[in-house]
Design a protein around this motif. Structure first.
Motif, PDB file in Angstrom:
ATOM      1  N   GLU A 124     -35.400  -6.986 -42.130  1.00 25.49           N
ATOM      2  CA  GLU A 124     -34.575  -6.452 -41.049  1.00 25.49           C
ATOM      3  C   GLU A 124     -35.065  -5.055 -40.662  1.00 25.49           C
ATOM      4  OE1 GLU A 124     -30.159  -8.264 -41.469  1.00 25.49           O
ATOM      5  OE2 GLU A 124     -30.747  -6.920 -43.107  1.00 25.49           O
ATOM      6  N   PHE A 125     -34.487  -4.570 -39.605  1.00 26.55           N
ATOM      7  CA  PHE A 125     -34.902  -3.260 -39.103  1.00 26.55           C
ATOM      8  C   PHE A 125     -33.674  -2.402 -38.815  1.00 26.55           C
ATOM      9  CE2 PHE A 125     -38.060  -6.387 -38.164  1.00 26.55           C
ATOM     10  CZ  PHE A 125     -39.247  -5.759 -38.510  1.00 26.55           C
ATOM     11  N   LEU A 126     -33.591  -1.278 -39.508  1.00 23.87           N
ATOM     12  CA  LEU A 126     -32.503  -0.333 -39.239  1.00 23.87           C
ATOM     13  C   LEU A 126     -32.936   0.506 -38.031  1.00 23.87           C
ATOM     14  CD1 LEU A 126     -29.796   0.775 -40.612  1.00 23.87           C
ATOM     15  CD2 LEU A 126     -31.231   2.668 -41.366  1.00 23.87           C
ATOM     16  N   VAL A 127     -32.141   0.487 -36.990  1.00 24.78           N
ATOM     17  CA  VAL A 127     -32.526   1.174 -35.756  1.00 24.78           C
ATOM     18  C   VAL A 127     -31.478   2.210 -35.383  1.00 24.78           C
ATOM     19  CG1 VAL A 127     -33.151   0.910 -33.326  1.00 24.78           C
ATOM     20  CG2 VAL A 127     -33.709  -0.909 -34.955  1.00 24.78           C
ATOM     21  N   GLU A 128     -31.957   3.433 -35.228  1.00 18.85           N
ATOM     22  CA  GLU A 128     -31.068   4.538 -34.875  1.00 18.85           C
ATOM     23  C   GLU A 128     -31.391   4.991 -33.454  1.00 18.85           C
ATOM     24  OE1 GLU A 128     -31.964   8.005 -37.166  1.00 18.85           O
ATOM     25  OE2 GLU A 128     -30.645   9.303 -35.988  1.00 18.85           O
ATOM     26  N   ALA A 129     -30.365   5.207 -32.663  1.00 20.84           N
ATOM     27  CA  ALA A 129     -30.589   5.722 -31.310  1.00 20.84           C
ATOM     28  C   ALA A 129     -30.588   7.247 -31.350  1.00 20.84           C
ATOM     29  CB  ALA A 129     -29.517   5.219 -30.360  1.00 20.84           C
ATOM     30  N   GLY A 130     -31.538   7.836 -30.624  1.00 24.58           N
ATOM     31  CA  GLY A 130     -31.639   9.292 -30.623  1.00 24.58           C
ATOM     32  C   GLY A 130     -31.410   9.894 -29.246  1.00 24.58           C
ATOM     33  N   SER A 131     -31.054   9.038 -28.294  1.00 30.37           N
ATOM     34  CA  SER A 131     -30.815   9.534 -26.940  1.00 30.37           C
ATOM     35  C   SER A 131     -29.815   8.610 -26.267  1.00 30.37           C
ATOM     36  CB  SER A 131     -32.112   9.544 -26.133  1.00 30.37           C
ATOM     37  OG  SER A 131     -32.516   8.210 -25.845  1.00 30.37           O
ATOM     38  N   GLU A 132     -29.337   9.060 -25.128  1.00 31.08           N
ATOM     39  CA  GLU A 132     -28.379   8.252 -24.393  1.00 31.08           C
ATOM     40  C   GLU A 132     -29.002   6.921 -23.959  1.00 31.08           C
ATOM     41  OE1 GLU A 132     -25.798   9.400 -20.622  1.00 31.08           O
ATOM     42  OE2 GLU A 132     -25.757  10.936 -22.191  1.00 31.08           O
ATOM     43  N   ARG A 133     -30.219   7.004 -23.419  1.00 29.87           N
ATOM     44  CA  ARG A 133     -30.841   5.757 -22.952  1.00 29.87           C
ATOM     45  C   ARG A 133     -31.222   4.866 -24.126  1.00 29.87           C
ATOM     46  NH1 ARG A 133     -36.782   7.447 -20.470  1.00 29.87           N
ATOM     47  NH2 ARG A 133     -37.593   8.416 -22.358  1.00 29.87           N
ATOM     48  N   GLY A 134     -31.476   5.483 -25.289  1.00 31.55           N
ATOM     49  CA  GLY A 134     -31.731   4.688 -26.490  1.00 31.55           C
ATOM     50  C   GLY A 134     -30.479   3.947 -26.913  1.00 31.55           C
ATOM     51  N   THR A 135     -29.339   4.639 -26.871  1.00 34.52           N
ATOM     52  CA  THR A 135     -28.062   4.025 -27.218  1.00 34.52           C
ATOM     53  C   THR A 135     -27.753   2.882 -26.265  1.00 34.52           C
ATOM     54  OG1 THR A 135     -27.298   6.167 -28.010  1.00 34.52           O
ATOM     55  CG2 THR A 135     -25.616   4.511 -27.577  1.00 34.52           C
ATOM     56  N   GLU A 136     -27.977   3.124 -24.978  1.00 37.31           N
ATOM     57  CA  GLU A 136     -27.711   2.089 -23.976  1.00 37.31           C
ATOM     58  C   GLU A 136     -28.564   0.848 -24.217  1.00 37.31           C
ATOM     59  OE1 GLU A 136     -28.280   3.886 -20.141  1.00 37.31           O
ATOM     60  OE2 GLU A 136     -26.645   5.319 -20.497  1.00 37.31           O
ATOM     61  N   LEU A 137     -29.844   1.084 -24.510  1.00 35.72           N
ATOM     62  CA  LEU A 137     -30.729  -0.059 -24.730  1.00 35.72           C
ATOM     63  C   LEU A 137     -30.302  -0.829 -25.980  1.00 35.72           C
ATOM     64  CD1 LEU A 137     -34.558  -0.160 -24.277  1.00 35.72           C
ATOM     65  CD2 LEU A 137     -33.476  -1.314 -26.193  1.00 35.72           C
ATOM     66  N   LEU A 138     -30.019  -0.072 -27.053  1.00 33.53           N
ATOM     67  CA  LEU A 138     -29.672  -0.702 -28.321  1.00 33.53           C
ATOM     68  C   LEU A 138     -28.397  -1.536 -28.183  1.00 33.53           C
ATOM     69  CD1 LEU A 138     -30.524  -0.996 -31.242  1.00 33.53           C
ATOM     70  CD2 LEU A 138     -29.339   1.143 -31.786  1.00 33.53           C
ATOM     71  N   ALA A 139     -27.497  -1.060 -27.337  1.00 31.74           N
ATOM     72  CA  ALA A 139     -26.225  -1.770 -27.159  1.00 31.74           C
ATOM     73  C   ALA A 139     -26.419  -3.139 -26.512  1.00 31.74           C
ATOM     74  CB  ALA A 139     -25.270  -0.916 -26.313  1.00 31.74           C
ATOM     75  N   THR A 140     -27.554  -3.349 -25.855  1.00 34.37           N
ATOM     76  CA  THR A 140     -27.791  -4.631 -25.201  1.00 34.37           C
ATOM     77  C   THR A 140     -28.460  -5.643 -26.132  1.00 34.37           C
ATOM     78  OG1 THR A 140     -30.005  -4.059 -24.401  1.00 34.37           O
ATOM     79  CG2 THR A 140     -28.138  -3.443 -22.996  1.00 34.37           C
ATOM     80  N   ILE A 141     -28.841  -5.197 -27.319  1.00 35.49           N
ATOM     81  CA  ILE A 141     -29.585  -6.078 -28.234  1.00 35.49           C
ATOM     82  C   ILE A 141     -28.627  -6.702 -29.237  1.00 35.49           C
ATOM     83  CG2 ILE A 141     -31.483  -6.166 -29.921  1.00 35.49           C
ATOM     84  CD1 ILE A 141     -32.477  -5.283 -27.190  1.00 35.49           C
ATOM     85  N   ALA A 142     -28.807  -7.991 -29.502  1.00 33.44           N
ATOM     86  CA  ALA A 142     -27.988  -8.662 -30.524  1.00 33.44           C
ATOM     87  C   ALA A 142     -28.289  -8.043 -31.881  1.00 33.44           C
ATOM     88  CB  ALA A 142     -28.308 -10.150 -30.543  1.00 33.44           C
ATOM     89  N   SER A 143     -27.256  -7.501 -32.547  1.00 29.87           N
ATOM     90  CA  SER A 143     -27.492  -6.781 -33.799  1.00 29.87           C
ATOM     91  C   SER A 143     -26.188  -6.724 -34.581  1.00 29.87           C
ATOM     92  CB  SER A 143     -27.982  -5.368 -33.504  1.00 29.87           C
ATOM     93  OG  SER A 143     -26.998  -4.660 -32.759  1.00 29.87           O
ATOM     94  N   ARG A 144     -26.258  -6.173 -35.775  1.00 31.23           N
ATOM     95  CA  ARG A 144     -25.026  -5.920 -36.506  1.00 31.23           C
ATOM     96  C   ARG A 144     -24.967  -4.442 -36.859  1.00 31.23           C
ATOM     97  NH1 ARG A 144     -26.018  -4.994 -41.812  1.00 31.23           N
ATOM     98  NH2 ARG A 144     -27.924  -5.866 -42.717  1.00 31.23           N
TER      99      ARG A 144
END
Lengths: 384, 268
Positions: free
Chosen positions: A199-219
């Motif tokens: 698995e991959f632990l993914v941290e958002a470091g910017s607003e656009r990163g958060t927005e993108l991450l929110a669109t990906i199926a994840s837990r």
């Protein structure tokens, strides 16, 4: 997990989820550039899917040595410091500065628009990410901003990747530049691998990163995930093959007349490899050319190296005609005068200059030797 | 990094290998230079060279160019009506404000007379703002003296002391023979109340700076104009570095105490 000083989202993705990140970036019209295997090395280029990343490959790096080695696993980010840095995507090897035409003695000069494709850097290491911040200080200087660099840098989407397997030439931990990215990214990935897990632990470091991450199926990441990531960080930081303490020895006190400079000059080929692979070396030369009839001219900026004898050419000869003086210029600039110029070290501990030196000169070893005082010759016959 | 085009409106052959060009803007002109600054002069299709300003008069740039390579050969071959690209002005200038009310000592060697020429122009323009004015000039031979007509004219003035020395004289030479530092020893200045401006070959500047300080001039009041390889002139190309200094933007004019330890090291 070190680096969780931002308030961004932290999620856990599968390999398919990571591929979705690539897909979304491509859908945004970006060229996604990442580590790929080519010609027996890991380098960077555009890719379409995470299946093209160096699955199952790591690197055996040492002074003057680079070999690809299978990990025996399906890790995606099992390597350390790829053969090339990322600087060429912001600061190309060749840049057209001006185009000019001469007609009946009248000269017309045109400055071309910067070529700045939309890109994403996928899998950039912490050392290389810090290096971008260092190049920013050179090329985004308020009094002299480079238009090409500025245009390319402004919109890069950065997906960083923490290192789990530092190489023998790595020393980012001692330089305080890694192995886990701290800032300057939109997303930062840490691969969680082993015991049947991938698995991959993914941290958002910017607003656009958060927005993108929110669109990906994840837990949502659990405390256990963060603990695993923290343990991987600790293990990676403790397994660096080299170290260089920027405070001890105090580098500013390095003796320019130390006999060790002669010693290293006897080994150095002055080939300039170290400056080409260095993620922060920025020196360049300007080259002019014309067409055969002399009516059209171009000026190009090309990467240059302080190891070339022409680099310091003045009428009557070069300022630094000896290899000794050129190696000294490179090392003292990188580690000492860079601080005076840019308030930061020019070294991020990626180790490429050690790996890609044909004779395996190791700046960490040179620094140790140079820090040992020895009687120096000084300069004879001139007032001091 | 885009040059503005200038036209050669006057050309003077100073020495067999040295010419002075007067340049007028074809269209848009570069910002007004401070004295001591330099321009990057571009020869179409050949390249650029950093050339200090020997004067700035009525919007015209005055550049004295010695033929030492492909670019300067091409620039020096320009004739009236030819176009030359100009980027600039760049770098630090001679800070004449610090010399206000003080004696001014100018030491020039060889082609180093060109970058200090604007200092002399300024001295004459505002003569009462300064104390005594002394110009010491060194050249290899009498035939290698730059701006000889102007030197003879300045030497006839009663408000500046001009001394000229050559390394080797000809029978008709009535000036000094020897290195320029010997003129420093007897320059009519009040050392503690003097600001010195030095330009010439690097080895000459080092010896000159030492002798000026030995005379009692405060080291911080000694300014040098250094020369290094330059490609960009904006601190991006790295060629002009001398230790921590980018000579293109931290120089070319630097106070002696700042560069003294750097120039002490051979090939630094």
């Amino acid at each position: 997990m070190e680096g969780l000083n931002t308030v961004g989202l932290v999620e856990v993705l599968t390999l398919d989820g990571l591929d979705d990140v690539v897909r979304v970036l491509r859908d945004q019209g970006r060229k996604v550039i990442g580590p790929i295997v080519r010609d027996g090395v890991i380098t960077h280029d555009e890719f379409d899917s995470v299946s093209e990343l160096p699955h199952g490959w790591t690197e055996d790096q040492d002074g003057g040595r680079y070999r690809l080695v299978p990990t025996g696993t399906d890790e995606v980010f099992g390597f350390s410091s790829p053969s090339t840095s990322w600087k060429r995507y912001l600061y190309p090897e060749r840049t057209l500065l001006i185009r000019a035409r001469r007609d009946n003695g009248t000269v017309e000069v045109v400055q071309p628009q910067p070529d700045a494709p939309a890109v994403a850097f996928f899998g950039i290491r912490s050392c290389d990410l810090v290096a971008l911040g260092i190049l920013d200080r050179v090329f985004l200087d308020r009094e002299a901003t480079d238009p090409t660099y500025a245009a390319r840098r402004s919109d890069v989407f950065i997906v960083a990747a923490a290192c789990n397997r530092p190489g023998k030439t790595c020393f980012c931990a001692s330089m305080d530049t890694g192995p886990t990215p701290r800032s300057g990214f939109d997303l930062s990935v840490r691969e969680l691998h082993g015991d049947g897990r991938h698995e991959f632990l993914v941290e958002a470091g910017s607003e656009r990163g958060t927005e993108l991450l929110a669109t990906i199926a994840s837990r949502r990441a659990t405390t256990a995930d963060l603990d695993t990531a923290q343990a991987l960080h600790g293990r990676a930081a403790a397994s660096m093959g080299r170290r260089m303490d920027p405070q001890d020895p105090p580098l500013a006190a390095l003796d320019p007349d130390h006999p060790r400079w002669d010693d290293v000059a006897n080994r150095c080929l002055a080939c300039g490899n170290c400056t080409m692979v260095c993620p922060t070396c920025f020196c360049n030369a300007t080259e002019d050319s014309t067409n055969l009839t002399g009516t059209e001219a171009e000026r190009w900026r090309v990467w240059d190296s302080c190891f070339s004898i022409d680099f310091s050419h003045l009428h009557g000869g070069s300022v630094r005609s000896t290899v000794k003086s050129r190696y000294r210029q490179w090392l003292l600039h990188k580690l000492v005068t860079w601080h005076d110029q840019f308030d930061v070290s020019g070294c991020v501990g990626c180790g490429r200059c050690i790996t890609w030196c044909p004779v395996g000169i190791d700046l960490t070893a040179e620094i140790t030797a140079l820090a040992t005082p020895q009687q120096s010759a000084g300069r004879k016959g001139v007032p001091s | 990094m885009t040059p503005r085009m200038y036209e050669v409106v006057a050309r003077r052959d100073d020495l067999p290998d040295t010419v002075t060009l007067t340049l007028a803007p074809v269209d848009e002109q570069c910002p007004t230079p401070a004295i001591g600054q330099f321009n990057m002069l571009w020869a179409f299709g050949i390249g650029e060279a950093p050339i200090s300003l020997a004067g700035f008069e009525n919007g015209h740039l005055i550049h004295t160019i010695r033929r030492v390579g492909a670019v300067t050969n091409s620039l020096a071959a320009s004739t009236t009506g030819d176009q030359i690209g100009v980027r600039g002005p760049y770098g630090t200038g001679w800070d004449l404000t610090r010399a206000a009310g003080r004696d001014v000592l100018v030491v020039a060697g060889g082609l180093g007379l060109a970058p200090v020429r604007p200092i002399i122009t300024e001295l004459f323009a505002n003569r009462s703002s300064y104390g005594r004015a002394v110009l010491l000039v060194g050249a290899r031979t009498p035939d290698a003296l730059l701006y000889r007509d102007e030197l003879e004219q300045w030497r006839g003035r009663l408000d500046i002391e001009v001394e000229v020395t050559v390394d080797s004289a000809t029978p008709s030479w009535r000036g000094d023979v020897g290195v320029v530092t010997r003129l420093v020893e007897r320059a009519p200045i009040d050392p503690e109340n003097t600001t010195a401006f030095v330009c010439g070959p690097e080895v000459m500047m080092r010896f000159a700076a030492v002798s000026v300080v030995d005379r009692g001039v405060p080291a911080a009041e000694v300014m040098l104009s250094l020369e290094r390889n330059m490609h960009c002139a904006i601190g991006h190309c790295g060629h002009c570095q001398l230790g921590p200094e980018f000579i293109c933007k931290d120089g070319p004019v630097v106070p002696w105490p700042r560069v003294k330890p750097l120039l002490r090291v051979a090939e630094r």
